[in-house]
Each structure stands twice: as C-alpha cells, then as structure tokens.
Design a protein around this motif. Sequence first.
Motif, short mmCIF file in Angstrom:
data_model
loop_
_atom_site.label_atom_id
_atom_site.label_comp_id
_atom_site.label_asym_id
_atom_site.label_seq_id
_atom_site.Cartn_x
_atom_site.Cartn_y
_atom_site.Cartn_z
N GLU B 140 7.11 40.02 0.04
CA GLU B 140 5.16 39.50 0.09
C GLU B 140 5.10 38.04 -0.07
O GLU B 140 5.70 37.26 -0.35
CB GLU B 140 4.32 40.43 -1.10
N ASP B 141 4.07 37.48 1.02
CA ASP B 141 3.86 35.81 0.96
C ASP B 141 3.40 35.69 -0.12
O ASP B 141 2.45 35.88 -0.99
CB ASP B 141 2.68 35.65 2.07
N PRO B 142 3.90 33.95 -1.27
CA PRO B 142 3.86 33.67 -2.67
C PRO B 142 2.43 32.90 -2.37
O PRO B 142 2.21 33.01 -3.25
CB PRO B 142 4.90 33.29 -2.95
N LYS B 167 5.05 24.70 -15.56
CA LYS B 167 4.76 24.55 -14.80
C LYS B 167 5.57 25.76 -13.70
O LYS B 167 6.61 26.25 -14.58
CB LYS B 167 6.54 23.14 -13.88
N ILE B 168 4.94 26.17 -12.79
CA ILE B 168 5.33 27.82 -12.68
C ILE B 168 5.36 27.73 -11.19
O ILE B 168 4.79 26.74 -10.32
CB ILE B 168 3.40 27.96 -12.89
N ALA B 169 6.88 28.83 -11.31
CA ALA B 169 6.74 28.83 -9.49
C ALA B 169 6.63 30.23 -8.92
O ALA B 169 6.68 31.32 -9.88
CB ALA B 169 8.09 27.90 -9.15
N VAL B 170 6.49 30.13 -7.98
CA VAL B 170 6.21 31.84 -7.76
C VAL B 170 7.67 32.13 -6.18
O VAL B 170 7.40 31.36 -5.26
CB VAL B 170 5.24 32.14 -7.13
N THR B 171 7.87 32.96 -6.15
CA THR B 171 8.09 33.32 -4.81
C THR B 171 8.72 34.69 -3.99
O THR B 171 8.55 35.81 -5.12
CB THR B 171 10.35 33.51 -4.80
N GLY B 172 8.31 34.88 -4.01
CA GLY B 172 8.08 36.25 -2.91
C GLY B 172 9.52 36.95 -1.72
O GLY B 172 9.26 38.13 -1.80
N ALA B 173 10.59 36.85 -2.25
CA ALA B 173 11.10 36.32 -1.43
C ALA B 173 12.91 36.98 -1.99
O ALA B 173 12.97 36.86 -3.80
CB ALA B 173 12.01 35.13 -0.47
N GLU B 174 13.67 37.64 -1.87
CA GLU B 174 15.09 38.37 -2.62
C GLU B 174 15.90 36.71 -2.70
O GLU B 174 16.47 36.81 -4.11
CB GLU B 174 15.87 38.54 -1.17
N ILE B 180 12.88 29.45 -9.23
CA ILE B 180 12.20 29.96 -10.39
C ILE B 180 12.76 29.86 -11.82
O ILE B 180 11.91 30.20 -12.73
CB ILE B 180 11.32 31.31 -9.66
N LYS B 181 13.85 30.15 -11.88
CA LYS B 181 14.43 30.30 -13.12
C LYS B 181 14.08 28.98 -14.11
O LYS B 181 15.24 29.25 -15.32
CB LYS B 181 15.80 31.03 -13.17
N ALA B 182 14.05 28.09 -13.00
CA ALA B 182 14.12 26.24 -14.07
C ALA B 182 12.90 26.25 -14.60
O ALA B 182 12.58 24.77 -14.54
CB ALA B 182 14.80 25.30 -13.60
#
Lengths: 117, 556
Positions: B140-142, B167-174, B180-182
């Motif tokens: 899904e589009d993040p 700091k926040i990051a979002v991914t919608g992909a595999e 995101i883990k940093a």
Amino acid sequence: MAAAKRPALPVILLANDLLDGDVVFAAGDANGLNWSRDPGAALIGHDDATADQLDAFAAAELGNQQVVDAYLVDVAIEDGVPVPRHYRERMKTTGPSIRRDLGKQAELPLAQAFLRA
Amino acid sequence: MYRYDEFDERFVRERVAQFRDQVGRRLNGSLTEDEFKPLRLKNGVYLQLHAYMLRIAVPYGTLSSKQMRQLALIGERYDRGYGHFTTRTNLQFNWPKLRDIPDILDLLADVEMHAIQTSGNCIRNVTADHFAGVAQDEIEDPRPTAELIRQWSSLHPEFDYLPRKFKIAVTGAEHDRAVIKAHDIGLRILRHPDTHEIGYEVIVGGGLGRTPMIGKVVREFLPKADLLAYLEAVMRVYNLEGRRDNKYKARVKILVHEIGTEEFSRRVEEEFARLDGPSVNADPAEVARIAAYFAPPAYETLPATSGAFEAAKAGNPDFARWVETNVTDHRQPGYAALTISLKPIGAPPGDATSDQMRLVADLADEFSLSEIRVTHAQNLVLPQVKQADLFAVWRRLGEADLATANVGLITDIIACPGLDYCALATARSIPIAQALAQRFADAGRQKEIGVLNIKISGCINACGHHHVGHIGILGLEKRGIESYQITLGGDATENAAIGEILGPGLAAEDVPDAIERIVSVYLAQRQQGESFIDNVRRIGLAPFKAAFQEASHAVA
C-alpha cells in the motif's frame, strides 16, 4: 561557574556576524576594537593583556547583539598572518575546502594564507 | 500529491509572521541569542561554520515541479545558486542571511512548504519510500500514512519539547527503502497473515548516532484505524520516561534498550488501552480525504514494453547502462521510475544547482506528471515516466551533468556536509566521497563490483548513516588531525545491521587505498552472483580486517 580555559597565546578573536552569519574578526588596537571580515586584519593577542581585551570585547559584543559564537582561537604567525592552528578554525576562516569559489578564500587575498597546512 | 487546505495555509502563514517578529526582536536586541536560538531552531535555522543554514522540510520526499522551481529561485536569490538534499529528504541552503529568512519562508509558504520542525526536540519531517505509489513490491502507498502523521505531529502541543529529536519513517513495500529500522519509529505496512487486513508493524528504538541500534518490533500488527492512538501512546511513554538529564541518553532507543522491548511494549499497550482511541484516531472520512490526494493518476494504457525504448537501449550502450542502474520497474505497464543521480563523479553528494533544479522541474512537467521525489540516498526520482520517453529524458539530463549511471553502485555515496559546512562535524566527509568516487570512476569496474553502498559521516552524530553502510566511514578528530574509521557489514534495508569497526582510524589520504583493498578481498572471494554485503556475511570480517591492516597507516 569556572571560566573557560583560554587557548595558548597568541590568539585572535573570531565570531559570526549576527545578521548574515559571516565569520568576523576582532580588529583594532589597545584603544578600541571593531569587527572586520578580513582575517588579515585580526588583532593578534600576543600577551595576556591583549587576550583579556579580546575576551572583554567578545562579552560586550555578544551582549550588544552584534555577533554570535565569539571565541578565542590560538594561531601561528606565518608571513605575518595569524593562521589558526586547528584545521576547524582554518576552514572557518577560509570557506569550504570543496568550494574554493565560496567564502573568504574567494573574496580576500589574505585569506589565501589560511589555506596552508 | 497532498495539497494544503485552508487550515494548513493559515498555520504556515501565521508561523512565518511569528518568526518574522522573532527575527525583528533578535535584531533590535529584545531577544538574546540564548532566547532566540530555540526559536530559530524551531524554524530550521542553524548557525553553521561559515553562515546560517536553513533546512526546508520535504515531507516524505515528495515535491511538485512548482515547489522545485521555487527552491531554485530561493537558491539563486538568497543563497549561492545551489542547495543540498539530505538523508532526511530535506533541502538545506548553506548561505542564507538571517535577515532574509522570513522572506524565504514566505516564498516557501507560497508553494505549500515550510521549515517547521526540521530541527529541535520534536517529531521531525516524516520520511517514506521514494518509490511510494509506483513500486511493484508495494502493499500500500505509505504517503497517506506519512501525511496523516505529518498533520498529527505538526505543532503537537504534547510532543513539542521531547527529550530529544524524534524521527519517523514509513514503508509500504516488502523491500525497505526508507531505512525504517534505523528510526525512532519505523512503520511497515503489511497484511495480517490470517485476516489479510492491512495494518502496521511498529518498530521502535532504532537510530544511529553515538549509540547505534536497530529498532525492535513492539507491535507485530496494528490495525490501520488505531495508528494515531498507538503513536500517541508510544510518544507519551517516551516523553514521560525518556532521559532528560543526559542528551546522549535521551533518544527512545536508550529507553527501549534500558527497560527492554517487552517492558516498553507493555507500557505502551497500557497507555494505549487507557487512551480514548476514538478521540485521538483520525476520522475515517479525513483519512479517505487524504488518501484521495495520493490516488494513482490517470495512466495511459500502454504495452508492457516500448519498442522505441528497446531500440534506444540497443543502439546506445551508455543509455543502456544508465537504464540498468537508474531505472526502476513501475507497477503500471509501459511506465518507469527513474532516479537522477546527484553523485556525478567528484561532485559533493546531494548538491544541485538552481539550474539543475529547474531542469528537473521542467522534465517532471514534461514527462512525469509534475512529480519529483527526494531519496534518503540524496538522489532525486521522476516516478511517472513512460518508457518511450526515457531516452529523451536521459539526453536532457546528460546536458546538465545529471545522467551519471551509478545508482546503488560504489560511487553513489551518501555523505553528510561534514566539516566543510557543519559546526558539529569533527572531520570533512565530502572530500572523502569525492576521492572515492574518482578512484572508482571507471564504469566497467563499478558494474563489476555491483551493489555496494558507502556512507560517510563527519562526526559521531551519523547524519551520513555510516553505521548502516556496507562500508561505513566515520570522520573523527585524533590529536588535531582528521581521522577516518572504517566499518563493514552495515545494511540499511529490511535486513538492517550495524557495521563493525575494521581497525584503527586512517588519515584521509589512506582511505581510498583501504577501500580498494576491501573491495579486492570481495572480488577475489565472491561466489557467482554474490553481492558485496552477502559476501561479507558469508566470509566474515577476518579476511577484510587482514587486508585492511596491511594497508593502514593508523592515526589512532
């Protein structure tokens, strides 16, 4: 609070101009100081009395909202020009090492002396 | 892309007027520097080594052509004709004058941009996958999620004075392209394994800096509707319990580490249960309104492959090589996403001139539905290009030195501004990147080496993400000279890992030889098709350490 340790003599006083952020140097003599954008014009504190004068000027000018981040920097005298001993302040007085077309190195011939070492 | 409503517009305009007044009071002496500093930082204004610096937010890295043109104008009128794209997908100007900054902020407001929360102990600009909405591996589009978080976190009264930046990051992909883990919080959009409902995996406590850590999963599946209440619970636990007595221990990663993931999760869940969810969570109608701005555009119906594109590749090896490295498959048949490298050999990574910005804006208008993305790797993306147009775009890019075919390769180096600009830095990073790019400039050699990410930071704060570089380089000061520490085995993807230190620090001039030796070990020992990072994982650090020690002239 204990006073910050003064760097070894000789020293110059540098700061950033409040309005535009450009690096400025305390210039003048025992009768009075002002700010110059030219590192070659910096008053060199060879003795404690001059260093005290530079310190007092820094405190006054920080209070007068003329400059920010004023501090004494120890220098070596090379061909009559005060060159900061530490690479950080050498770069601060020239401009970015990756853009020789920017900063004092591009505008002021005397700043070229700071590029050494 | 999202457009401001009247609330956004008023909020940004009021903030500009407020800051204009604050600058006026600073200049007339009403405010001391100690009083003014937190106010300017709240508006993205730093004092760097040679001048002020203005950091402009590019939410989730998405820019319109109009916005890019305005950035070009600001660079030309108020700076030195260029800007610097950062690892947080922001843009920094290195030379603005304090007295001009309110006028710059007005120009930004004209195109729905600002510099709010790009500094200070608040929730910073939210980042996302730069291929959002077009990636083939996307669930899904993040961006609607990132936009929702942007609106929720902007001037959030409870989270405006946190123990440290957040700091926040979002991914919608595999495949994780948003590191995101940093991040303090990383959100991964996924489908529930049983119900197939879309929700979030919530990762908390990642971060680089002096204590690098990989984030921990604190919630394996969070229903989408509960996002804001859950984020509020995480932030509240952190805000109440994060260390305020020691800035070096104040990030949420330290709290998670000290009390443990299980206990942290328990406290968050307890707070989450206590919260009045419906009053915190976004109204579904508002979520739908935001999502509508990110609906896929009206694509043309095209064949999966373009004959003209294939012919251009066949007839031009340079173009074919660029396609191989810089063009990414698109979810829509006949389209592609192309990455514009801001890493021409020998240039400062991430810098773009005003003319280059204008060209990218023009190309976006002509060929990419006016959309541009900024990547955390300091490159730009045109996400909506027809395959048939790629050759024309490539030629135009080439005229502006923007067609370097090196995305993901050894010369596509992330480097923070380092001591050339940054007042916090302890060593230069850009000249190291330049030297390495020149050393490995040969296109054939880069292709032979394959995917290899070098990341360089000029101080322990790790803005250059060196900990998660396959090869990381950290600039430090040792006894009055610049010294560079090499790490190996870091990874910024879904397999995130912190690199390990290879040995003592090196002098700047020795870094290219050391990297050369590391690469030689890999080339000598790799198996068929094996990438650099896979090779490091298979053979371990020992062979690299041995080669490194032979080469090193240690500083300390």
